[in-house]
Design an enzyme around this catalytic site. Structure first.
Site, short mmCIF file in Angstrom:
data_model
loop_
_atom_site.label_atom_id
_atom_site.label_comp_id
_atom_site.label_asym_id
_atom_site.label_seq_id
_atom_site.Cartn_x
_atom_site.Cartn_y
_atom_site.Cartn_z
N LYS A 143 0.84 -1.21 0.00
CA LYS A 143 0.00 0.00 0.00
C LYS A 143 0.87 1.25 0.00
O LYS A 143 0.68 2.17 -0.80
CB LYS A 143 -0.88 -0.03 1.25
CG LYS A 143 -2.07 0.87 1.20
CD LYS A 143 -2.91 0.72 2.47
CE LYS A 143 -3.57 -0.64 2.55
NZ LYS A 143 -4.21 -0.91 3.85
N ARG B 192 -3.36 3.00 8.79
CA ARG B 192 -3.67 1.67 8.21
C ARG B 192 -2.44 0.80 8.15
O ARG B 192 -1.34 1.30 7.94
CB ARG B 192 -4.13 1.83 6.75
CG ARG B 192 -5.39 2.58 6.56
CD ARG B 192 -5.51 2.97 5.10
NE ARG B 192 -6.77 3.62 4.86
CZ ARG B 192 -7.46 3.50 3.73
NH1 ARG B 192 -7.00 2.78 2.74
NH2 ARG B 192 -8.60 4.12 3.57
N GLY C 123 -6.63 -10.41 8.23
CA GLY C 123 -6.17 -10.87 9.54
C GLY C 123 -5.28 -9.83 10.18
O GLY C 123 -5.02 -9.87 11.37
N MET D 203 -4.44 -5.73 11.18
CA MET D 203 -5.27 -4.65 11.69
C MET D 203 -5.82 -3.80 10.55
O MET D 203 -5.14 -3.54 9.58
CB MET D 203 -4.46 -3.76 12.61
CG MET D 203 -5.36 -2.92 13.48
SD MET D 203 -4.48 -1.54 14.15
CE MET D 203 -4.51 -0.44 12.78
N ARG E 44 -4.04 -0.77 -5.84
CA ARG E 44 -3.26 -2.02 -5.82
C ARG E 44 -3.76 -2.90 -6.97
O ARG E 44 -4.84 -2.65 -7.51
CB ARG E 44 -3.44 -2.76 -4.49
CG ARG E 44 -4.87 -3.10 -4.22
CD ARG E 44 -5.05 -3.73 -2.87
NE ARG E 44 -6.46 -3.71 -2.51
CZ ARG E 44 -6.94 -4.00 -1.33
NH1 ARG E 44 -6.14 -4.30 -0.36
NH2 ARG E 44 -8.23 -3.99 -1.09
N HIS F 23 -8.14 -45.53 -6.60
CA HIS F 23 -8.98 -45.87 -7.75
C HIS F 23 -9.99 -44.75 -8.02
O HIS F 23 -10.17 -44.31 -9.15
CB HIS F 23 -9.70 -47.21 -7.47
CG HIS F 23 -10.62 -47.63 -8.57
ND1 HIS F 23 -11.95 -47.34 -8.57
CD2 HIS F 23 -10.37 -48.28 -9.73
CE1 HIS F 23 -12.50 -47.81 -9.66
NE2 HIS F 23 -11.55 -48.40 -10.40
N SER G 242 8.11 -44.54 -21.38
CA SER G 242 7.16 -43.63 -20.75
C SER G 242 7.24 -43.86 -19.25
O SER G 242 7.07 -44.98 -18.78
CB SER G 242 5.74 -43.89 -21.27
OG SER G 242 4.86 -42.97 -20.67
N CYS H 150 3.63 -40.50 -18.07
CA CYS H 150 2.18 -40.71 -18.14
C CYS H 150 1.55 -40.97 -16.78
O CYS H 150 0.37 -41.30 -16.71
CB CYS H 150 1.85 -41.82 -19.13
SG CYS H 150 2.46 -43.43 -18.59
N TYR I 192 7.48 -35.39 -23.91
CA TYR I 192 6.08 -34.99 -23.73
C TYR I 192 5.57 -35.46 -22.37
O TYR I 192 6.15 -36.37 -21.77
CB TYR I 192 5.19 -35.57 -24.84
CG TYR I 192 5.08 -37.06 -24.77
CD1 TYR I 192 4.11 -37.68 -23.99
CD2 TYR I 192 5.98 -37.88 -25.45
CE1 TYR I 192 4.04 -39.05 -23.88
CE2 TYR I 192 5.93 -39.25 -25.35
CZ TYR I 192 4.95 -39.84 -24.55
OH TYR I 192 4.89 -41.19 -24.42
C1 PEP Z 1 1.98 -45.19 -13.47
O1 PEP Z 1 2.30 -46.10 -12.72
O2 PEP Z 1 2.42 -44.03 -13.35
C2 PEP Z 1 1.04 -45.42 -14.57
C3 PEP Z 1 0.76 -44.49 -15.45
O3 PEP Z 1 0.39 -46.62 -14.56
P1 PEP Z 1 -0.85 -46.94 -13.61
O4 PEP Z 1 -1.22 -45.72 -12.87
O5 PEP Z 1 -1.93 -47.42 -14.51
O6 PEP Z 1 -0.27 -48.01 -12.75
#
Ligand code: PEP
Ligand code: MG
Length: 905
Positions: free
Chosen positions: A33, A103, A112, A114, A347, A466, A794, A862, A882
């Protein structure tokens, strides 16, 4: 030279000199400020004269046991003198009193801390003279009661409600509805009562010496830095505790001096939509707190154009200048005192994700910022807003969550609770209800219920449970691991704490972004991925990033969505998800429980056409792009019912048998018992002490070769058919859970033969590429050998984290890991952000050794980390080609990859 504790608002050069011309350092010294007021003063914006007591003063004050350091108080007094010279008024002078506000102002705006105290400098004598000689009795008593009220509650801790009660009683006595109707006499009587309350609660009289008021107010600001709320806020927002707060003392200007006075708060653009017009509220003849407190009906700032056109024009000019200067949308406070405009504060404005994106794009087009700036400004998490419905922010303001869990899948969902997947499916699919599936945890055979539900809640499980995995996959908002919930499946209800019992069919609203659950039917607002401003930011992000982004998708519809969101291929298709479909599970179970090879192969062959059509859909959706298909991975028992459930069913059947009267019925039941007993035996024979480290992935493929052979045949038959139709197919086959190169060598050749034979028979040319997941430390350590056979890698960072850390991914959010996070022993959950020093180093080694063997080795990630911005930064640094993530995180990954590239310069 003595230390400089105080900077006047026109001391810009001195502050910059002290901080080595570093603006961030000025902000640290003077708070956000104070720094901005110095800056605005330099720009000749009309800011009421004032000064800032530095954050260093605050730190020294607290360190010295709440004592003003050396001559800091003297410097404050000298600065008051300077204000007197600038304004021609005098602090404490009844004839021409200087009044100031006080202020807090830390480097980062911090609820939080003053708040403001206005009108410091008034006392009994001054108020009388103001009232009589200046002929402003109502004004004088109004501002005096405000001072005692604010000073009492903010500085001395008198409960606010006591002061409010007096005002309410006064309104009743004066027979008026609003404060604006109370006259001078009424405010005078309120003031007298306020003084009595002050004395009662604090044991002292309200201080009549203006300098004492100023000193106590300044000390209260310093002390509020260590208030509990402030500390909690800093802990929650990762703000260091040693920054300290500055104190801003500013000449009062009054918006309550008649019809030519006003006060208001406004933003230079709309903070909800980003629309480039002033947005805010104001009140004629009022002080700032009236606008914020909501006690009077405010007017929209645009209406000022009609009521005070000159002032509105000036406001617009100030706003434009400050925006240009800060290159950002501004949040400002102003006061018009008898026709003169004053800016009290500016601000960078807080805004929604939608506004952030629009403002970034507009500012590029207005030439205020560069494309890089625009991309940098939008945070990856903000993209979530555009991808999922959100709870209506207005409704959330008035609702309180009943429990909190892990925010594993973003977006909001509202619906009636179903505790059973079958019921969720019936209500959702057949009766068209919005359903929230609530389970202790989910299993593969709950998926139909999850698919039919708008949202999922579990009381157990972590980020890679899951429930979390499947919900993210389908873009279903989910909150898991809500351990405050006790689910009583038998009685179709759940309880939270002692008192709250919620039954099936009652409404639940969930916020998957924050992991919150409401026992309410809250309204939602719809998302819009086609938002043209978002598309623009993402297009710019793509120009900067070097890391590719693919999607984890198992179904054609997911693949289609992933492509719309900008995925350049599929990085992981988990084929086991295809077997969980309701009509396929029994065939899968027959395959597993088969008594001999003939029976088993028959079941596998039955699955084959289904697999073929799955792959066909994926290839068509990803025409021209790579599709990585992973062969079956999980342990077989996951496809079977639990031994415990089977035993209960068998007991039930046997009990029934005793009461049967028809022989036909008995025969049927006996046959059922035979089948279930066989199933139970199979389930028990497949039992492993630790299935996560058991017969899964490539191990399964080696034990039942026909399984992988069927999958490869289905992949290449589908690919050949697509190729015949002119689709540009790029299948890549991925082998999971490899830990030894021998495993790959054992299966890749025969599978390659099948693939080539299928393509040859169809007379088409389809590339045949086999690669592997790297998800076991041994695979990473021997990546050089593995790359001799695998044509791509991967990283399965879910399993790689599990096996590197030795922490079960299914229990990742419970027990000791939670303790580690709470005590900050671990900064990040390794299942959310790749652990750079452990898993990251294995990845680094695998990349280096893998590419040494095979220079062209393509490498992806992945695991769930593929959609996490922090992990994406690491992947960029490690030279991964990637990342692959759920379709809904693809735009987030695109932006995060651009941030990584920009940070890299
Ligand atoms: C992993 O283990 O990161 C993976 C992509 O396979 P999953 O989660 O299916 O075991
Ligand atoms: Mg895995």
């Amino acid at each position: 030279m003595t230390q400089k504790y105080v900077y006047l608002f026109n001391d810009y050069d001195a502050a910059m000199d002290k901080c080595g011309q570093d603006w961030e350092a000025v902000r640290s010294l003077l708070g956000g400020k104070g720094a901005n007021l110095l800056d605005a003063t330099r720009l000749d914006i009309p800011v009421p004269p004032g000064f800032t007591v530095t954050t260093e003063t605050c730190n020294d004050y607290l360190e010295a046991g709440e004592t003003f350091p050396s001559d800091s108080w003297e410097q404050i007094l000298a600065s008051v003198k300077s204000l007197e010279e600038q304004t021609g008024k005098k602090f404490g002078d009844p004839d021409n009193p200087l009044l100031v506000s006080c202020r807090s102002g830390a480097k980062f705006s911090m609820p939080g801390m003053m708040d403001t105290i206005l009108n410091i400098g008034l006392n009994d004598q001054i108020v009388e003279i103001l009232a009589t000689r200046a002929h402003r009795p109502r004004f004088a008593w109004d501002i005096y009661r405000r001072l005692i009220h604010m000073f009492g509650s903010v500085v001395m801790g008198v409960p606010d409600e006591v002061f409010e009660a007096v005002i309410t009683a006064q309104r009743r006595e004066s027979r008026v509805k609003s404060d604006t109707e109370l006259d001078a006499e009424a405010w005078k009587s309120v003031t007298q009562r306020f003084k009595k309350i002050f004395k009662t609660y604090t044991g002292t009289k309200f201080p009549s010496d203006p300098y004492e008021q100023l000193r106590l107010a300044t000390e209260a600001v310093f002390k509020s830095w260590n208030g509990k709320r402030a500390i909690d806020y800093r802990n929650a927002s990762n703000i260091p505790h040693d920054l300290g707060t500055a104190v801003n003392i500013q000449t009062m200007v009054f918006g309550n001096m008649g019809e030519d006075s006003a006060t208001g708060v406004f933003m230079s653009r709309n903070a909800t939509t980003g629309d480039p017009h002033l947005e805010g509220d104001f009140l004629v003849n009022a002080q700032g707190e009236d606008v914020v407190a909501g006690t009077r009906q405010t007017m929209r700032i645009s209406e000022m154009g009609d009521i005070m056109p000159e002032m509105y024009k000036e406001l617009q000019e100030i706003s434009d200048r400050l925006e240009k200067h800060h290159r950002n949308m501004q949040d400002m406070e102003f006061t018009v005192e008898q026709g003169k405009m004053w800016l009290l504060q500016t601000r960078d404005g807080k805004r929604t994700a939608q506004a952030e994106v629009r403002i970034a794009v507009d500012m590029v087009e207005e030439g205020l910022i560069s494309r890089e700036d625009a991309v940098r400004r939008v945070k990856p998490e903000q993209i979530d807003f555009f991808l999922h419905p959100q709870l209506d922010p207005e409704a959330v303001k008035n609702a309180s969550p009943i429990a909190e869990g892990l925010n594993v899948s973003p977006g909001a969902a509202v619906g009636v609770i179903a505790f059973e997947p079958d019921l969720a499916e019936r209500w959702g699919k057949e009766e068209g209800k919005n359903v929230i599936l609530v389970r202790p945890e989910t299993r593969p055979d709950d998926v139909h219920g999850m698919l039919a539900a708008k949202g999922v809640v579990t009381s157990k499980g972590g980020r890679t449970s899951h429930a979390a995995l499947v919900a993210r996959q389908f873009g279903t908002p989910a909150v898991v691991g809500v351990d405050a919930i006790e689910i009583d499946l038998e009685n179709h209800r759940m309880t939270i704490g002692e008192d709250l019992v919620i039954r099936e069919g009652e409404y639940l609203s969930i916020d998957g972004n924050l992991g919150l659950i409401y026992h309410a039917n809250l309204p939602t607002v719809e998302p819009d991925i086609k938002d043209p401003y978002l598309l623009k930011v993402l297009e710019w992000a793509d120009e900067f990033r070097t890391l590719g982004v693919r999607a984890n998708a198992d179904y054609p519809a997911d693949a289609q969505r992933a492509r719309e969101y900008g995925a350049k291929g599929i990085g992981l298709c988990r084929t086991e998800h295809m077997f969980f479909a309701e009509e396929r599970l029994p065939i899968m179970q027959r395959m597993i429980t088969a008594a001999n090879d003939a029976e088993r192969f028959e079941a596998i062959d039955q699955l084959m056409p289904m697999q073929r059509s799955d792959f066909d859909g994926l290839f068509r959706a990803m025409d021209g792009l790579p599709v990585i298909i992973r062969l079956l991975d999980p342990p077989l028992h996951e496809f079977l019912p639990s031994a415990h459930d089977l035993m209960l069913e068998l007991t039930d059947l046997k009990l029934h048998l005793q009461h049967m009267t028809s022989l036909k019925e008995m025969d049927a039941t006996l046959e059922k018992i035979r089948q279930k007993t066989a199933l139970l035996e199979r389930v028990e024979s497949l039992h492993e002490s630790n299935p996560m480290l058991g017969t899964r992935g490539v191990r399964l493929g080696i034990l039942i070769p026909r399984l992988y052979e069927m999958q490869v045949q289905a992949i290449f038959e589908a690919a050949s058919r697509c190729a015949e139709d002119g689709i540009d197919v790029h299948p890549e086959v991925m082998i999971p859970l490899v830990s030894h190169v021998g495993e790959l060598e054992a299966i890749v050749d025969p599978l390659t033969d099948i693939a080539k034979r299928v393509c040859a028979e169809a007379g088409v040319e389809v590339p045949v590429i086999f690669g592997t997941m790297i998800e076991i430390p041994r695979a990473a350590l021997t990546a050089g050998e593995i790359a001799g056979t695998a044509e791509f890698f991967s990283f399965g960072t879910n399993d790689l984290t599990q096996t590197t850390y030795g922490i079960s991914r299914d229990d990742a959010e419970t027990g000791f890991l939670v303790h580690y996070m709470q005590t900050r022993m671990l900064k990040d959950n390794p299942f959310t952000s790749i652990d750079p020093n452990g898993v990251g180093r294995l990845m680094e080694l695998a990349i280096e050794e893998g590419r040494k063997t095979r220079g062209s080795l393509e490498i992806g990630v992945c695991g769930e980390h593929g959609g996490d911005p922090k992990s994406i930064h690491l992947c960029h640094k490690l030279g991964v080609d990637y990342v692959s993530c759920s379709p809904f995180r693809v735009p987030i990954a695109r932006l995060a990859a651009a941030h990584a590239a920009l940070a890299d310069g």
